[in-house]
Design a protein around this motif. Structure first.
Motif, short mmCIF file in Angstrom:
data_model
loop_
_atom_site.label_atom_id
_atom_site.label_comp_id
_atom_site.label_asym_id
_atom_site.label_seq_id
_atom_site.Cartn_x
_atom_site.Cartn_y
_atom_site.Cartn_z
N ALA B 114 0.84 -1.20 0.00
CA ALA B 114 0.00 0.00 0.00
C ALA B 114 0.87 1.25 0.00
CB ALA B 114 -0.93 -0.01 1.22
N ALA B 115 1.88 1.25 0.85
CA ALA B 115 2.79 2.40 0.91
C ALA B 115 3.50 2.58 -0.42
CB ALA B 115 3.80 2.21 2.04
N ALA B 116 3.89 1.47 -1.03
CA ALA B 116 4.57 1.54 -2.32
C ALA B 116 3.63 2.12 -3.38
CB ALA B 116 5.05 0.16 -2.73
N ASP B 117 2.34 1.76 -3.29
CA ASP B 117 1.37 2.28 -4.24
C ASP B 117 1.25 3.80 -4.14
OD1 ASP B 117 0.86 -0.09 -5.39
OD2 ASP B 117 -1.13 -0.39 -4.55
N ASP B 118 1.27 4.30 -2.91
CA ASP B 118 1.21 5.75 -2.74
C ASP B 118 2.35 6.43 -3.47
OD1 ASP B 118 -1.04 5.55 -1.28
OD2 ASP B 118 -0.13 5.93 0.66
N THR B 119 3.53 5.79 -3.36
CA THR B 119 4.69 6.34 -4.05
C THR B 119 4.47 6.35 -5.55
OG1 THR B 119 6.12 5.50 -2.30
CG2 THR B 119 7.16 6.08 -4.39
N LEU B 120 3.98 5.21 -6.06
CA LEU B 120 3.72 5.09 -7.49
C LEU B 120 2.73 6.15 -7.98
CD1 LEU B 120 3.16 1.58 -9.11
CD2 LEU B 120 4.41 3.54 -9.97
N HIS B 121 1.82 6.49 -7.09
CA HIS B 121 0.74 7.39 -7.49
C HIS B 121 1.26 8.74 -8.01
CE1 HIS B 121 -3.59 7.51 -7.62
NE2 HIS B 121 -3.57 8.78 -7.28
N HIS B 122 2.32 9.24 -7.41
CA HIS B 122 2.92 10.47 -7.91
C HIS B 122 3.27 10.34 -9.39
CE1 HIS B 122 3.62 11.45 -3.61
NE2 HIS B 122 3.53 12.69 -4.04
N LEU B 123 3.89 9.19 -9.71
CA LEU B 123 4.29 8.96 -11.10
C LEU B 123 3.07 8.81 -12.00
CD1 LEU B 123 7.21 6.41 -10.52
CD2 LEU B 123 7.41 8.80 -11.19
N VAL B 124 2.06 8.12 -11.52
CA VAL B 124 0.87 7.88 -12.34
C VAL B 124 0.20 9.21 -12.70
CG1 VAL B 124 -1.39 6.78 -12.45
CG2 VAL B 124 0.50 5.61 -11.32
N ARG B 125 0.03 10.06 -11.71
CA ARG B 125 -0.64 11.34 -11.97
C ARG B 125 0.14 12.17 -12.98
NH1 ARG B 125 -0.56 14.63 -8.27
NH2 ARG B 125 0.40 13.50 -6.54
N THR B 126 1.45 12.20 -12.83
CA THR B 126 2.25 12.97 -13.77
C THR B 126 2.19 12.37 -15.17
OG1 THR B 126 3.72 13.43 -11.91
CG2 THR B 126 4.49 14.04 -14.09
N ALA B 127 2.17 11.04 -15.26
CA ALA B 127 2.04 10.39 -16.57
C ALA B 127 0.71 10.75 -17.20
CB ALA B 127 2.18 8.88 -16.41
N GLU B 128 -0.33 10.81 -16.37
CA GLU B 128 -1.65 11.20 -16.88
C GLU B 128 -1.60 12.63 -17.45
OE1 GLU B 128 -4.04 10.59 -13.47
OE2 GLU B 128 -4.65 8.55 -14.02
N ARG B 129 -0.97 13.53 -16.69
CA ARG B 129 -0.83 14.91 -17.15
C ARG B 129 -0.13 14.97 -18.51
NH1 ARG B 129 2.63 17.49 -13.43
NH2 ARG B 129 2.84 19.12 -15.01
N ALA B 130 0.93 14.19 -18.63
CA ALA B 130 1.67 14.18 -19.90
C ALA B 130 0.79 13.65 -21.03
CB ALA B 130 2.92 13.31 -19.75
N LYS B 131 -0.06 12.69 -20.70
CA LYS B 131 -0.93 12.12 -21.73
C LYS B 131 -1.98 13.14 -22.19
CE LYS B 131 -4.00 8.20 -22.61
NZ LYS B 131 -4.76 7.11 -21.94
N THR B 132 -2.63 13.77 -21.21
CA THR B 132 -3.65 14.76 -21.58
C THR B 132 -3.01 15.97 -22.26
OG1 THR B 132 -3.53 15.78 -19.39
CG2 THR B 132 -5.18 14.07 -19.71
N ALA B 133 -1.74 16.21 -22.00
CA ALA B 133 -1.04 17.31 -22.67
C ALA B 133 -0.66 16.92 -24.09
CB ALA B 133 0.21 17.70 -21.87
#
Lengths: 201, 201
Positions: B114-133
């Motif tokens: 779970a803690a590792a997932d939280d860490t991953l989440h930062h990367l996921v959100r930024t990847a999403e931003r790059a995609k929508t951009a």
DNA sequence: ACCAGAACATAGCAGCGTTATGTATTGTGG
DNA sequence: CCACAATACATAACGCTGCTATGTTCTGGT
């Protein structure tokens, strides 16, 4: 004046330790020699202590890995072979995850680095073949590309073997390696095909 | 009827263990409580044993990592930000290599995931931003791309922190990440610039 | 004010790697 | 051929580890 150490005994202990490691049994000084008729001192005459045993286990791990990589056949598609080496690396790591963990544990020393270099060499030679075959750009350094492939393979192996990523995450190897090789100059669609062929877990 | 456990004591022990870990001193039950006035039982009332302490240390490691990633500023170039997150990940790992090792040690459990997932989440959100951009292709799954970035970062961090690769090998992060992001659809020259900007170790 | 129950201190246990000491074995120089 | 010296090996003990059992002290709700 001498009574030479028997190399067979040494290998026997390494073998036994590897089996216990694979069976997920704790490898302790006493449990290792128990049942073999030897005393605990054997570990000291042959390895100088438990640290020496772990160093020997690391070398054994790299030796087995090198042997596994040597079984990968070389075809006329070096990029496929490169992916096949990566797949073989992962297959070996996940077949004996505890040994793989030991290989990259805290006590990593300079003498282990030599064994690791031998492993890398397989990748370097294949990268060179791919370069001379015109699959990669001229400015590509085979050693650097091999190191980067290793990084990807180790990252995947480590995260899956330790637990954070599930086994199916191994499929990430295909996009990761294709991206890397395409970045090195290979043709995208051809590369994809080669990697998928070589990966074939 | 109760005499509640003091959360401050818990954090104090974690803090102390982290300091000893950073100072490369062996963290043992007795050495941990020595000088604090507490008895060895404290570790049992607060963590249930040494295993519990290590679990807490893993969570602490992920918490610190998440805090470190949160300091990465978000710019209008999400690919740069993605690379910056990778650099921050590595910077954190190599700043406290022993803690980083503990985080991915053998005892990894579901609650750590779970803690590792939280860490991953930062990367996921930024990847999403790059995609929508519009930087990535439409068929790119942000979670998969984030996982692949993580794999690269962890591979690099692990190999450098453990010893097989020298610190200057961290530079491999740039070609690895650019290759990955270009493979996801970003423009090669623009991507390279973004990654180099974000990396900036 | 009491007292159940949690927190803590102390002491001891089994296991760990290591080392000291004594014994057996072996190859070699006289 | 034999005695010596060096290595291999066995046994026992030491200090350390994490852990647990037992007894004491403190605390908060009835």
């Amino acid at each position: 004046m001498v009574r030479r150490k028997d190399p067979a005994v040494r290998s026997l202990l390494i073998e036994r330790a590897a089996q216990m490691l694979a069976a997920r049994q704790p490898v302790t000084l006493r449990s290792l020699v128990a049942g073999t008729g030897m005393s605990t001192m054997a570990v000291y005459t042959y390895f100088g202590g438990m640290d020496g045993l772990w160093t020997a286990m690391r070398q054994e791990g790299f030796t087995r890995l090198a042997a596994r990589l040597a079984t990968v056949e070389t075809t006329d598609d070096p990029v496929r072979d490169l992916a096949a080496l990566g797949a073989a690396y992962l297959s070996n790591a996940l077949a004996v995850p505890d040994l793989y963990r030991v290989m990259f544990d805290a006590g990593f020393e300079l003498e282990d680095a030599a064994a690791a270099d031998d492993t890398l060499h397989h990748l370097v030679r294949t990268a060179e073949r791919a370069k001379t075959a015109g699959r990669f750009r001229d400015d590509v350094d085979p050693l650097e590309l091999a190191t980067q492939s290793w990084t990807v393979g180790h990252g995947l192996a480590s995260l899956v073997a330790t637990g954070p990523l599930p086994p199916q995450a191994l499929a990430h190897g295909v996009p990761l390696l294709t991206a890397l090789f395409v970045g090195a100059g290979d043709d995208p669609v051809r590369c994809r095909r080669s990697v998928e062929l070589g990966w074939a877990l």
